[in-house]
Design a protein around this motif. Structure first.
Motif, PDB file in Angstrom:
ATOM      1  N   SER A  49       0.837  -1.206   0.000  1.00  0.00           N
ATOM      2  CA  SER A  49       0.000   0.000   0.000  1.00  0.00           C
ATOM      3  C   SER A  49       0.867   1.251   0.000  1.00  0.00           C
ATOM      4  CB  SER A  49      -0.940   0.017   1.214  1.00  0.00           C
ATOM      5  OG  SER A  49      -1.897  -1.004   1.126  1.00  0.00           O
ATOM      6  N   LEU A  50       1.934   1.252   0.819  1.00  0.00           N
ATOM      7  CA  LEU A  50       2.811   2.412   0.854  1.00  0.00           C
ATOM      8  C   LEU A  50       3.506   2.611  -0.487  1.00  0.00           C
ATOM      9  CD1 LEU A  50       4.143   4.736   2.354  1.00  0.00           C
ATOM     10  CD2 LEU A  50       5.899   3.138   3.143  1.00  0.00           C
ATOM     11  N   LEU A  51       3.953   1.523  -1.095  1.00  0.00           N
ATOM     12  CA  LEU A  51       4.624   1.640  -2.387  1.00  0.00           C
ATOM     13  C   LEU A  51       3.674   2.186  -3.448  1.00  0.00           C
ATOM     14  CD1 LEU A  51       6.703  -1.678  -2.409  1.00  0.00           C
ATOM     15  CD2 LEU A  51       7.475   0.639  -1.859  1.00  0.00           C
ATOM     16  N   PHE A  52       2.436   1.715  -3.435  1.00  0.00           N
ATOM     17  CA  PHE A  52       1.453   2.182  -4.412  1.00  0.00           C
ATOM     18  C   PHE A  52       1.145   3.662  -4.197  1.00  0.00           C
ATOM     19  CE2 PHE A  52      -2.989   2.993  -5.516  1.00  0.00           C
ATOM     20  CZ  PHE A  52      -3.001   2.628  -6.859  1.00  0.00           C
ATOM     21  N   VAL A  53       0.894   4.045  -2.946  1.00  0.00           N
ATOM     22  CA  VAL A  53       0.547   5.439  -2.660  1.00  0.00           C
ATOM     23  C   VAL A  53       1.747   6.352  -2.886  1.00  0.00           C
ATOM     24  CG1 VAL A  53      -0.230   7.031  -0.878  1.00  0.00           C
ATOM     25  CG2 VAL A  53      -1.259   4.779  -1.054  1.00  0.00           C
ATOM     26  N   LEU A  57       1.880   9.657  -5.254  1.00  0.00           N
ATOM     27  CA  LEU A  57       2.300  10.985  -4.811  1.00  0.00           C
ATOM     28  C   LEU A  57       3.443  11.530  -5.672  1.00  0.00           C
ATOM     29  CD1 LEU A  57       2.131  10.556  -0.935  1.00  0.00           C
ATOM     30  CD2 LEU A  57       0.670  12.015  -2.357  1.00  0.00           C
ATOM     31  N   LEU A  58       4.353  10.647  -6.089  1.00  0.00           N
ATOM     32  CA  LEU A  58       5.418  11.081  -6.981  1.00  0.00           C
ATOM     33  C   LEU A  58       4.846  11.554  -8.313  1.00  0.00           C
ATOM     34  CD1 LEU A  58       8.199   8.388  -6.416  1.00  0.00           C
ATOM     35  CD2 LEU A  58       8.318  10.822  -5.846  1.00  0.00           C
ATOM     36  N   PHE A  59       3.822  10.875  -8.773  1.00  0.00           N
ATOM     37  CA  PHE A  59       3.225  11.219 -10.061  1.00  0.00           C
ATOM     38  C   PHE A  59       2.534  12.582 -10.005  1.00  0.00           C
ATOM     39  CE2 PHE A  59      -0.445  11.138 -12.964  1.00  0.00           C
ATOM     40  CZ  PHE A  59       0.225  10.969 -14.170  1.00  0.00           C
ATOM     41  N   ILE A  60       1.810  12.836  -8.915  1.00  0.00           N
ATOM     42  CA  ILE A  60       1.070  14.106  -8.825  1.00  0.00           C
ATOM     43  C   ILE A  60       1.887  15.204  -8.144  1.00  0.00           C
ATOM     44  CG2 ILE A  60      -1.143  12.925  -8.807  1.00  0.00           C
ATOM     45  CD1 ILE A  60      -1.303  13.285  -5.836  1.00  0.00           C
ATOM     46  N   ARG A  61       3.083  14.855  -7.658  1.00  0.00           N
ATOM     47  CA  ARG A  61       4.002  15.819  -7.042  1.00  0.00           C
ATOM     48  C   ARG A  61       3.339  16.576  -5.885  1.00  0.00           C
ATOM     49  NH1 ARG A  61       6.877  18.538 -12.417  1.00  0.00           N
ATOM     50  NH2 ARG A  61       7.646  16.569 -13.305  1.00  0.00           N
ATOM     51  N   ARG A  62       2.823  15.809  -4.958  1.00  0.00           N
ATOM     52  CA  ARG A  62       2.141  16.411  -3.816  1.00  0.00           C
ATOM     53  C   ARG A  62       2.852  15.976  -2.534  1.00  0.00           C
ATOM     54  NH1 ARG A  62      -4.037  14.972  -3.206  1.00  0.00           N
ATOM     55  NH2 ARG A  62      -4.066  15.858  -5.315  1.00  0.00           N
ATOM     56  N   TRP A  63       3.796  16.802  -2.065  1.00  0.00           N
ATOM     57  CA  TRP A  63       4.569  16.469  -0.871  1.00  0.00           C
ATOM     58  C   TRP A  63       4.565  17.576   0.184  1.00  0.00           C
ATOM     59  CZ3 TRP A  63       5.930  11.605  -0.283  1.00  0.00           C
ATOM     60  CH2 TRP A  63       6.109  10.808  -1.407  1.00  0.00           C
ATOM     61  N   ALA A  64       3.985  18.713  -0.107  1.00  0.00           N
ATOM     62  CA  ALA A  64       4.048  19.847   0.822  1.00  0.00           C
ATOM     63  C   ALA A  64       3.415  19.514   2.170  1.00  0.00           C
ATOM     64  CB  ALA A  64       3.352  21.062   0.202  1.00  0.00           C
ATOM     65  N   TRP A  65       2.401  18.652   2.170  1.00  0.00           N
ATOM     66  CA  TRP A  65       1.702  18.297   3.412  1.00  0.00           C
ATOM     67  C   TRP A  65       2.615  17.601   4.408  1.00  0.00           C
ATOM     68  CZ3 TRP A  65       1.728  13.144   4.671  1.00  0.00           C
ATOM     69  CH2 TRP A  65       2.086  12.254   3.638  1.00  0.00           C
ATOM     70  N   LEU A  66       3.660  16.897   3.916  1.00  0.00           N
ATOM     71  CA  LEU A  66       4.492  16.086   4.798  1.00  0.00           C
ATOM     72  C   LEU A  66       5.261  16.946   5.800  1.00  0.00           C
ATOM     73  CD1 LEU A  66       5.520  13.314   5.569  1.00  0.00           C
ATOM     74  CD2 LEU A  66       7.266  13.511   3.777  1.00  0.00           C
ATOM     75  N   GLY A  67       5.849  18.030   5.318  1.00  0.00           N
ATOM     76  CA  GLY A  67       6.579  18.915   6.226  1.00  0.00           C
ATOM     77  C   GLY A  67       5.669  19.520   7.278  1.00  0.00           C
ATOM     78  N   GLU A  68       4.465  19.915   6.867  1.00  0.00           N
ATOM     79  CA  GLU A  68       3.510  20.474   7.823  1.00  0.00           C
ATOM     80  C   GLU A  68       3.115  19.448   8.871  1.00  0.00           C
ATOM     81  OE1 GLU A  68       0.212  21.931   5.644  1.00  0.00           O
ATOM     82  OE2 GLU A  68       1.388  23.370   4.455  1.00  0.00           O
ATOM     83  N   LEU A  69       2.904  18.204   8.446  1.00  0.00           N
ATOM     84  CA  LEU A  69       2.510  17.151   9.383  1.00  0.00           C
ATOM     85  C   LEU A  69       3.615  16.878  10.397  1.00  0.00           C
ATOM     86  CD1 LEU A  69       0.469  14.964  10.211  1.00  0.00           C
ATOM     87  CD2 LEU A  69       1.582  13.431   8.565  1.00  0.00           C
TER      88      LEU A  69
END
Length: 367
Positions: A49-53, A57-69
């Motif tokens: 599941s982690l590998l798929f997700v 996320l790499l495809f849609i380039r959505r990582w900004a939430w991680l730093g905030e979390l």
């Protein structure tokens, strides 16, 4: 309700229908993974599941939430709780399906709406209408009947119902998007799951690779089977009320129950039919009450708009509504809050009075 909030609500409902439809059919998948045991399947589910997700996320380039979390320890702790609770839910469900308890597992998701509503009352201070209280009472009676019928408490059902209801509540508090939330949860699960799989392989007990490429591909597919409905659920949970999620949950157990009876040929003695009948009665009460409330709210909204239009046209106080109700978007966007506010206005129009302590708090209005 604004156009944007209505659009978000529709998107949430569509995601909810998709999530519960897929969960309803998933009992067909888990038996395909035998001879792998429930714990091995669970571990593969976490890793893939982690590998798929992560790939998504790499495809849609959505990582900004991680730093905030990572900078918010409270939210991170809630994600950890969500990961722990859903681990229990996944493990129990996989074991129950592959051990011939599909019907009892379906019962867990039948009573889940009742548990969700109860949690909404106890923890979120939501208010219930009399019919909803009756439905919760009938659901409790059903659990008693099934306990007698099974000769034991339906612990599989109760574990699934409470774990998933708590999961929904925590997801509501975390307020992350579906993909982001699942990525955070599976990241927490990943190392323990991978460690278990490596240990299992070192003991020569792993079925991954030992049962052929087809079996390995099916184990890897647990990532997709897990991620798609959970992403949909996460997207729904942050867009619709907790009580609405309870209503949407009817779809999955219907499919699961039918599969248990018609496909897996599980036994249904009379006492179990009696218990399920009580559960279905409780759900019918909830559905009837919800439909009645929708119609009532629609009429109230039309009356409110008519009063606002009349007040704007005449410029007089006669027939005007409480401007605090109209100006408060949280009340206007909440049908039950609006309906209760209109009841208060109607009481004043009729010559009654409303105490200040009875004013509507939109954040605490029940379903």
């Amino acid at each position: 309700m604004t156009e944007k909030s209505a659009g978000e609500r529709r998107k949430g409902l569509l995601n909810g229908f998709a999530a519960y439809g897929m969960w309803g059919l998933v009992p067909l998948f888990w038996p395909l993974l035998k001879p792998a045991g429930a714990v091995e399947i669970l571990a593969h589910r976490m890793v893939w599941s982690l590998l798929f997700v992560g790939a998504a996320l790499l495809f849609i380039r959505r990582w900004a939430w991680l730093g905030e979390l990572l900078r918010q320890p409270r939210r991170l702790a809630l994600v950890t709780v969500a990961a722990a609770v859903i681990t229990v839910n996944w493990g129990v469900y996989i074991w129950s399906v592959n051990s011939g308890h599909v019907v009892e597992a379906s019962l867990g998701y039948f009573i889940n709406p009742l548990v969700t509503i109860a949690i909404g009352v106890l923890l979120l201070k939501e208010r219930l209408r009399p019919v909803q209280w009756t439905a919760v009472g009938v659901g409790f009676a059903a659990v008693v009947v099934l306990t007698v019928g099974y000769g034991r408490p339906p612990w599989i059902s109760l574990c699934l119902a409470f774990s998933f209801a708590v999961y929904g509540l925590v997801k509501k508090k975390v307020d992350l998007g579906g993909i982001e939330s699942l990525a955070a949860e599976t990241a927490i699960q990943f190392l323990p799951a991978l460690g278990y799989l490596l240990w299992l392989s070192s003991q020569g007990d792993s079925t991954f690779g030992a049962e052929g490429a087809g079996h390995a591909a099916l184990l890897a597919a647990t990532g997709i089977v897990t991620a798609l409905p959970l992403v949909c659920f996460g997207a729904a949970a942050i867009r619709v009320p907790l009580s609405t999620m309870g209503l949407l949950q009817y779809l999955a157990p219907v499919f699961q129950f039918l599969l248990g009876i018609l496909y897996f040929k599980e036994a249904m003695p009379p006492e179990r039919w009696a218990g399920f009948a009580l559960v279905w009665l409780a759900l019918m009460l909830l559905t009837w009450d919800a439909l009645r409330t929708v119609r009532r709210t629609a009429r109230a909204l039309a009356r409110e708009r008519a009063k606002v239009a009349a007040a704007a046209a005449t410029g007089t106080a006669a027939g005007a509504v409480d401007p605090s109700v109209v100006a408060n978007p949280s009340v206007m966007a909440n049908p039950v809050a609006l309906a209760n506010s209109l009841d208060a206005v109607d009481a004043v129009d009729a010559g009654g009075s409303v105490d200040a302590g009875e004013s509507v708090d939109a954040s605490k209005v029940g379903p």
